[in-house]
Design a protein around this motif. Structure first.
Motif, PDB file in Angstrom:
ATOM      1  N   TYR A  23     -41.456 -50.161  12.109  1.00 16.48           N
ATOM      2  CA  TYR A  23     -40.262 -49.340  12.192  1.00 16.48           C
ATOM      3  C   TYR A  23     -39.170 -49.967  11.322  1.00 16.48           C
ATOM      4  CZ  TYR A  23     -42.264 -47.170  16.433  1.00 16.48           C
ATOM      5  OH  TYR A  23     -43.070 -46.511  17.337  1.00 16.48           O
ATOM      6  N   PHE A  24     -38.479 -49.124  10.577  1.00 17.64           N
ATOM      7  CA  PHE A  24     -37.343 -49.581   9.783  1.00 17.64           C
ATOM      8  C   PHE A  24     -36.056 -49.102  10.449  1.00 17.64           C
ATOM      9  CE2 PHE A  24     -40.858 -49.236   6.773  1.00 17.64           C
ATOM     10  CZ  PHE A  24     -40.787 -50.462   6.123  1.00 17.64           C
ATOM     11  N   PRO A  25     -35.107 -49.998  10.703  1.00 17.26           N
ATOM     12  CA  PRO A  25     -33.862 -49.587  11.354  1.00 17.26           C
ATOM     13  C   PRO A  25     -33.026 -48.687  10.466  1.00 17.26           C
ATOM     14  CG  PRO A  25     -33.725 -51.876  10.634  1.00 17.26           C
ATOM     15  CD  PRO A  25     -35.138 -51.449  10.415  1.00 17.26           C
ATOM     16  N   ILE A  26     -32.381 -47.711  11.086  1.00 13.16           N
ATOM     17  CA  ILE A  26     -31.451 -46.818  10.392  1.00 13.16           C
ATOM     18  C   ILE A  26     -30.039 -47.206  10.804  1.00 13.16           C
ATOM     19  CG2 ILE A  26     -30.729 -44.423  10.054  1.00 13.16           C
ATOM     20  CD1 ILE A  26     -33.563 -43.583  10.840  1.00 13.16           C
ATOM     21  N   LYS A  27     -29.237 -47.592   9.842  1.00 13.71           N
ATOM     22  CA  LYS A  27     -27.875 -48.057  10.122  1.00 13.71           C
ATOM     23  C   LYS A  27     -26.887 -46.903   9.939  1.00 13.71           C
ATOM     24  CE  LYS A  27     -29.302 -52.387  10.481  1.00 13.71           C
ATOM     25  NZ  LYS A  27     -29.227 -53.176  11.733  1.00 13.71           N
ATOM     26  N   GLY A  28     -25.817 -46.926  10.744  1.00  7.34           N
ATOM     27  CA  GLY A  28     -24.794 -45.899  10.638  1.00  7.34           C
ATOM     28  C   GLY A  28     -23.470 -46.373  11.178  1.00  7.34           C
ATOM     29  N   ILE A  35     -28.781 -47.030  14.579  1.00 11.58           N
ATOM     30  CA  ILE A  35     -28.651 -45.778  15.328  1.00 11.58           C
ATOM     31  C   ILE A  35     -29.995 -45.065  15.494  1.00 11.58           C
ATOM     32  CG2 ILE A  35     -26.259 -45.427  14.627  1.00 11.58           C
ATOM     33  CD1 ILE A  35     -27.250 -43.494  12.478  1.00 11.58           C
ATOM     34  N   GLY A  36     -31.022 -45.650  14.938  1.00  7.91           N
ATOM     35  CA  GLY A  36     -32.350 -45.056  15.061  1.00  7.91           C
ATOM     36  C   GLY A  36     -33.357 -45.855  14.272  1.00  7.91           C
ATOM     37  N   HIS A  37     -34.593 -45.370  14.241  1.00  8.73           N
ATOM     38  CA  HIS A  37     -35.640 -46.066  13.499  1.00  8.73           C
ATOM     39  C   HIS A  37     -36.507 -45.069  12.723  1.00  8.73           C
ATOM     40  CE1 HIS A  37     -34.661 -49.234  16.468  1.00  8.73           C
ATOM     41  NE2 HIS A  37     -35.063 -50.055  15.505  1.00  8.73           N
ATOM     42  N   LEU A  38     -36.891 -45.463  11.529  1.00 10.57           N
ATOM     43  CA  LEU A  38     -37.853 -44.702  10.750  1.00 10.57           C
ATOM     44  C   LEU A  38     -39.245 -45.252  11.075  1.00 10.57           C
ATOM     45  CD1 LEU A  38     -37.513 -43.630   7.065  1.00 10.57           C
ATOM     46  CD2 LEU A  38     -39.658 -44.584   7.893  1.00 10.57           C
ATOM     47  N   LEU A 290     -43.588 -31.793   5.725  1.00  6.85           N
ATOM     48  CA  LEU A 290     -43.844 -32.971   6.539  1.00  6.85           C
ATOM     49  C   LEU A 290     -42.556 -33.378   7.250  1.00  6.85           C
ATOM     50  CD1 LEU A 290     -46.164 -35.150   7.016  1.00  6.85           C
ATOM     51  CD2 LEU A 290     -44.901 -36.536   5.356  1.00  6.85           C
ATOM     52  N   PRO A 291     -42.548 -33.466   8.593  1.00  2.00           N
ATOM     53  CA  PRO A 291     -41.334 -33.858   9.307  1.00  2.00           C
ATOM     54  C   PRO A 291     -40.880 -35.259   8.917  1.00  2.00           C
ATOM     55  CG  PRO A 291     -42.974 -32.937  10.814  1.00  2.00           C
ATOM     56  CD  PRO A 291     -43.659 -33.154   9.506  1.00  2.00           C
ATOM     57  N   SER A 292     -39.647 -35.575   9.203  1.00  4.87           N
ATOM     58  CA  SER A 292     -39.112 -36.898   8.891  1.00  4.87           C
ATOM     59  C   SER A 292     -39.654 -37.934   9.874  1.00  4.87           C
ATOM     60  CB  SER A 292     -37.588 -36.885   8.960  1.00  4.87           C
ATOM     61  OG  SER A 292     -37.077 -38.208   8.890  1.00  4.87           O
ATOM     62  N   PRO A 293     -40.138 -39.081   9.370  1.00  6.60           N
ATOM     63  CA  PRO A 293     -40.577 -40.147  10.274  1.00  6.60           C
ATOM     64  C   PRO A 293     -39.421 -40.763  11.059  1.00  6.60           C
ATOM     65  CG  PRO A 293     -40.624 -40.880   7.988  1.00  6.60           C
ATOM     66  CD  PRO A 293     -40.359 -39.410   7.962  1.00  6.60           C
ATOM     67  N   ALA A 294     -38.189 -40.420  10.688  1.00  6.75           N
ATOM     68  CA  ALA A 294     -37.031 -40.880  11.453  1.00  6.75           C
ATOM     69  C   ALA A 294     -36.811 -40.032  12.699  1.00  6.75           C
ATOM     70  CB  ALA A 294     -35.779 -40.848  10.573  1.00  6.75           C
ATOM     71  N   ASP A 295     -37.382 -38.823  12.707  1.00  9.48           N
ATOM     72  CA  ASP A 295     -37.242 -37.926  13.855  1.00  9.48           C
ATOM     73  C   ASP A 295     -38.525 -37.110  14.015  1.00  9.48           C
ATOM     74  OD1 ASP A 295     -36.161 -36.546  16.001  1.00  9.48           O
ATOM     75  OD2 ASP A 295     -35.168 -35.056  14.721  1.00  9.48           O
ATOM     76  N   PRO A 296     -39.642 -37.771  14.358  1.00 15.76           N
ATOM     77  CA  PRO A 296     -40.925 -37.067  14.456  1.00 15.76           C
ATOM     78  C   PRO A 296     -40.940 -36.118  15.649  1.00 15.76           C
ATOM     79  CG  PRO A 296     -41.134 -39.310  15.282  1.00 15.76           C
ATOM     80  CD  PRO A 296     -39.755 -39.198  14.686  1.00 15.76           C
TER      81      PRO A 296
END
Length: 335
Positions: A23-28, A35-38, A290-296
């Motif tokens: 998982y890669f962290p999503i910064k915001g 704030i989430g993970h890819l 293909l859906p986003s791996p950040a929001d499957p």
């Protein structure tokens, strides 16, 4: 294509991947908080046996290349374990994994980008020996000449630079560089996708010959299912970070179970000269992207594009189960 995969001589497990996630962290925000993970790789498990070629296919963004880099510890896994030749390399520190590097190598898609343009072919191929062995300069030169000949290049060209070679020749240089340390395992990350079809066949034939000659084990990553069919013993299909089907290539191409695999296989171009009596399968068109791996999607990640999706698919994630002998599939149609 004239190349054809041969069956592995042994059944010993060389690589064991268990419940691996990356998982890669999503910064915001102003403070750049997570704030989430890819979810590039999301709970993947499989084995690779000594001497075999396992192909991995899927659309761009399915997590194939990330999985390969995690297996080599070029990236650290978020969760899970990776055993190579009996050692849990996922638990090793960077300095502890160095002795294993010479036995695990990778061939990248773009040889021009992966080769230092300021170094000669001889320097490029000898560099891994300089870093990972205590061989003398003469010994390094002898081994470099040997592997240069094995990959089909002229020894007298070893003093030239990458830009002086064609794309196919540069990929041969990359292969020679990867094999100079005599590794047991090589990840081939889209190694022929940038080459002309005629050159692809030559490189694939070379890779099979080298596998037989040097006792190599391959993980072959590609999006071209026809290429994977010819070089692989088994094939795994990835979708949005997960393996949805894995089996031997004969079973996968003749009797695919997962709707995604079926759609991929019907998308392979077929040249029909009107002489074949075998009817072509009806092409399966997938709806949406293909859906986003950040929001499957919840449940089965393929359900938003699947023509056979039903209520259960949205609430329950299908597990990878063995439907037939060695044929695994993750789909509620079979549970």
């Amino acid at each position: 294509m004239t190349v054809e995969a041969r069956e592995p001589v042994q059944n010993d497990v060389l690589f064991e991947v268990k419940n691996v996630k990356k998982y890669f962290p999503i910064k915001g925000g102003i403070l750049k908080r997570t704030i989430g993970h890819l979810k590039a790789v999301d709970d993947v498990s499989f084995n690779i046996h000594q001497g075999e070629t396992l192909g991995i296919v899927g659309e761009s963004g399915s997590g194939k290349s990330t999985l390969g880099r995690v297996m080599l510890r070029l990236m650290d896994p978020t969760e899970g374990s990776i055993h190579f030749n009996g050692t849990d390399i996922s638990a090793l520190k960077r300095r502890e994994i160095r002795p294993h590097r010479r036995n695990m190598q990778i061939v990248f898609q773009d040889p021009f980008a992966s080769l230092n343009s300021k170094m000669s072919v001889a320097e490029l191929i000898e560099e891994p020996l300089l870093v990972q062995t205590s061989l003398t300069r003469t010994e390094r030169k002898e081994q470099a000449i040997e592997i240069i000949e094995k990959v089909g290049l002229r020894v007298e060209d070893r003093l030239k630079y990458p830009h002086e070679f064609s794309g196919g020749q540069r990929q041969r240089i990359s292969i020679a560089r990867a094999l100079i340390t005599r590794p047991k395992f090589v990840i081939c990350d889209e190694p022929v996708s940038a080459l002309d079809v005629s050159i692809q066949a030559q490189v694939l034939n070379l890779m099979k010959d080298l596998q037989d000659d040097l006792g190599l084990t391959y993980l072959f990553i590609a999006h071209d299912l026809s290429v994977v069919k010819h070089i692989s013993n088994r094939v795994a299909v990835m979708y949005l970070g997960r393996i949805v089907e894995i089996t031997d290539k004969k079973s996968l191409y003749s009797n695919p179970y997962h709707p995604y695999t079926q759609a991929l296989l019907t998308s392979i171009p077929v040249i029909d000269h009107g002489q074949s009596s075998t009817p072509r399968p009806t092409k399966i068109k997938l709806s949406g992207d293909l859906p986003s791996p950040a929001d499957p999607p919840s449940g089965c990640t393929f359900r938003t594009r699947c023509p056979l999706a039903h209520d259960r698919c949205s609430v329950e994630r299908p597990e990878l189960i063995e439907k037939d002998n060695g044929h695994y599939v993750a789909c509620h149609l079979y549970t």
